[in-house]
Design a protein around this motif. Structure first.
Motif, mmCIF file in Angstrom:
data_model
loop_
_atom_site.group_PDB
_atom_site.id
_atom_site.type_symbol
_atom_site.label_atom_id
_atom_site.label_comp_id
_atom_site.label_asym_id
_atom_site.label_seq_id
_atom_site.Cartn_x
_atom_site.Cartn_y
_atom_site.Cartn_z
ATOM 1 N N GLU A 24 34.425 36.031 25.197
ATOM 2 C CA GLU A 24 33.852 36.269 26.529
ATOM 3 C C GLU A 24 33.374 34.967 27.159
ATOM 4 O O GLU A 24 33.421 34.792 28.373
ATOM 5 C CB GLU A 24 32.701 37.264 26.427
ATOM 6 C CG GLU A 24 32.138 37.689 27.771
ATOM 7 C CD GLU A 24 31.059 38.740 27.635
ATOM 8 O OE1 GLU A 24 30.818 39.468 28.610
ATOM 9 O OE2 GLU A 24 30.442 38.821 26.550
ATOM 10 N N ALA A 25 32.941 34.033 26.312
ATOM 11 C CA ALA A 25 32.454 32.733 26.793
ATOM 12 C C ALA A 25 33.580 31.718 26.961
ATOM 13 O O ALA A 25 33.314 30.549 27.254
ATOM 14 C CB ALA A 25 31.411 32.189 25.826
ATOM 15 N N GLY A 26 34.831 32.140 26.768
ATOM 16 C CA GLY A 26 35.958 31.242 26.962
ATOM 17 C C GLY A 26 36.289 30.390 25.757
ATOM 18 O O GLY A 26 37.021 29.402 25.874
ATOM 19 N N GLU A 38 40.172 41.196 36.687
ATOM 20 C CA GLU A 38 41.281 40.428 37.271
ATOM 21 C C GLU A 38 40.793 39.077 37.768
ATOM 22 O O GLU A 38 39.721 38.961 38.367
ATOM 23 C CB GLU A 38 41.924 41.216 38.413
ATOM 24 C CG GLU A 38 43.173 40.534 38.973
ATOM 25 C CD GLU A 38 43.923 41.400 39.976
ATOM 26 O OE1 GLU A 38 44.032 40.981 41.149
ATOM 27 O OE2 GLU A 38 44.383 42.486 39.571
ATOM 28 N N GLY A 39 41.576 38.046 37.479
ATOM 29 C CA GLY A 39 41.261 36.704 37.942
ATOM 30 C C GLY A 39 42.540 35.936 38.228
ATOM 31 O O GLY A 39 43.647 36.475 38.083
ATOM 32 N N ASP A 40 42.393 34.696 38.615
ATOM 33 C CA ASP A 40 43.542 33.891 39.030
ATOM 34 C C ASP A 40 44.053 33.003 37.901
ATOM 35 O O ASP A 40 43.279 32.512 37.075
ATOM 36 C CB ASP A 40 43.165 32.997 40.217
ATOM 37 C CG ASP A 40 42.891 33.796 41.477
ATOM 38 O OD1 ASP A 40 43.387 34.941 41.567
ATOM 39 O OD2 ASP A 40 42.163 33.285 42.353
ATOM 40 N N ILE A 85 40.142 27.505 30.252
ATOM 41 C CA ILE A 85 39.705 28.876 30.489
ATOM 42 C C ILE A 85 38.277 28.811 31.011
ATOM 43 O O ILE A 85 37.382 28.311 30.316
ATOM 44 C CB ILE A 85 39.744 29.712 29.187
ATOM 45 C CG1 ILE A 85 41.160 29.707 28.599
ATOM 46 C CG2 ILE A 85 39.273 31.139 29.441
ATOM 47 C CD1 ILE A 85 41.209 30.171 27.156
ATOM 48 N N SER A 86 38.054 29.298 32.218
ATOM 49 C CA SER A 86 36.731 29.239 32.826
ATOM 50 C C SER A 86 36.164 30.650 32.967
ATOM 51 O O SER A 86 36.558 31.398 33.867
ATOM 52 C CB SER A 86 36.795 28.576 34.203
ATOM 53 O OG SER A 86 35.533 28.643 34.844
ATOM 54 N N THR A 122 38.897 32.124 35.713
ATOM 55 C CA THR A 122 40.135 31.435 36.073
ATOM 56 C C THR A 122 40.786 30.818 34.849
ATOM 57 O O THR A 122 40.109 30.262 33.977
ATOM 58 C CB THR A 122 39.857 30.323 37.116
ATOM 59 O OG1 THR A 122 39.324 30.921 38.297
ATOM 60 C CG2 THR A 122 41.132 29.569 37.470
ATOM 61 N N VAL A 123 42.115 30.912 34.808
ATOM 62 C CA VAL A 123 42.901 30.293 33.750
ATOM 63 C C VAL A 123 43.767 29.210 34.380
ATOM 64 O O VAL A 123 44.504 29.480 35.339
ATOM 65 C CB VAL A 123 43.792 31.328 33.029
ATOM 66 C CG1 VAL A 123 44.692 30.644 32.012
ATOM 67 C CG2 VAL A 123 42.928 32.392 32.357
#
Length: 373
Positions: A98-100, A227-229, A272-273, A278-279
């Motif tokens: 979850e924290a990337g 959902e993200g970009d 990974i943010s 965002t990826v």
């Protein structure tokens, strides 16, 4: 010299239900130790049967472990550590993603369960040592201290996932398979000679608590879809995803990007943010890392002082790479002699001096040869 106890010990053998731990328990008993087998029930809802070679800690596994203990002729118990396992390993695994970050649950299990919760309980009950089927060696030095070394058979060496053990834990650890320069087929043949039914049982792979191997699905059930970009290094949107936690640094497959790169070459996950979900993807060359910082170091003996030259391993089955490393105010700073790729925060860096394991730390940040974003 290798640690070969001169007196019989009271040994608690952790028996997973697989062939390695069964043979390790048999060898410990054959060496004259007073061995008791224990299977750790780590799942609150164990499945009746594993799916092929995936998963472990099922009802089937506990039964296989019991049958092996009966053949060896040792007492056997099942200990329920499901709550502790969920808190220290599963919940930690989910929180890290979850924290990337990209965690290694096997290291956390060895640190928190097998050589903390299990060992502490064993010592409280009067046992001298915990025995497992790991391929690694504990070496007793003339001054009485102990060192952790790679297994004699480098092809099966598992010292990377044991790099979290400190000297106290090593003093109560037995790895009967570590001195063996044999193939897995020979271990299975030994199990068959001993009459152990697990001789032909497939090895477990992947993450033990994700029996179907679908890590992204496992995380989605616990974290929800978000959902993200997916963007390139310039920030241009290339596609979308259903959760940044479903990606790891260096990943190539499953990006679902419809637009090809300008140069026609594959793209990889560079960053990974979790903050903006965002990826970032880009060319393989952008994955080159020249250094890293790592936190929460654990030393297999005395902590090193000052800068030193070592080799480092960055994943369980990865190669060694030459590095210089120095501990500064509790943070480990590592510089690679040559750039390496696919290094992700959350992974462990394990330092070696020859075959000796110096220690392990959790990667917090990396230094890229070229900017990723």
């Amino acid at each position: 010299m290798t640690d070969t106890p001169q007196r019989p010990l009271r040994v608690l053998a952790a028996m997973s239900g697989g062939v390695d731990s069964a043979v390790a328990a048999a060898r410990a008993a054959e060496a004259g130790h007073e061995v008791t087998g224990v299977h750790l029930a780590l799942s609150a809802n164990p499945q009746s049967f594993r799916t092929g070679a995936r998963g472990c800690c099922t009802i089937e596994d506990s039964r296989d472990a019991r049958r092996a203990a009966d053949v060896i002729g040792i007492p056997f118990y099942v200990w329920d550590l499901a709550d502790r396992f969920k808190e220290d390993v599963v919940d930690d695994f989910v929180a890290e993603y979850e924290a990337g970050r990209t965690p290694n649950p096997c290291l956390r299990c060895n640190e928190k369960i097998k050589f903390a919760a299990l060992l502490d309980k064993a010592l409280a009950l009067g046992f001298d040592a915990v025995c497992t089927g790991h391929y690694a060696k504990v070496v007793l030095r003339e001054d009485g201290s102990r060192e952790l070394h790679r297994a004699s058979d480098m092809a099966k060496d598992q010292s990377y996932v044991l790099g979290v053990l400190d000297e106290r834990q090593l003093a109560h650890a037995l790895f009967p398979l570590g001195d063996t320069v044999t193939t897995k087929e020979e271990i299975r043949a030994e199990a068959a000679r001993r009459g152990l039914a697990v001789a032909k049982k497939p090895d477990s792979h992947d993450i033990c608590f994700i029996a179907d191997g679908d890590t992204q699905g496992f995380l989605a059930k616990r974290l929800g879809r978000a959902e993200g970009d997916i963007v390139d290094e310039s920030g241009a949107k290339l596609g979308t995803h259903e959760g940044a936690y479903g990606f790891t640094i260096g990943q190539r497959k499953g990006l679902r990007i419809g637009t090809p790169a300008a140069d026609g070459k594959p793209r990889y996950v560079l960053d990974i943010s979790p903050v903006d979900n965002t990826v970032t993807v880009g060319p393989a060359a952008a994955l080159d890392v020249t250094g890293l910082t790592a936190i929460r170091p654990r030393w297999c003996g005395t902590a090193p002082s000052g800068p030193g030259s070592y080799t480092a391993q960055l994943r369980a089955h990865g190669d060694e790479t030459p590095v210089t490393a120095e501990l500064v105010d509790g943070t480990l700073h590592v510089t690679f002699a040559e750039p390496v790729r696919g290094v992700a925060p959350g992974q462990a860096v394990v330092l070696y001096d020859g075959t000796r394991v110096v220690g392990s730390a959790t990667i917090a940040s990396t230094v890229r040869a070229t900017s990723a974003v």
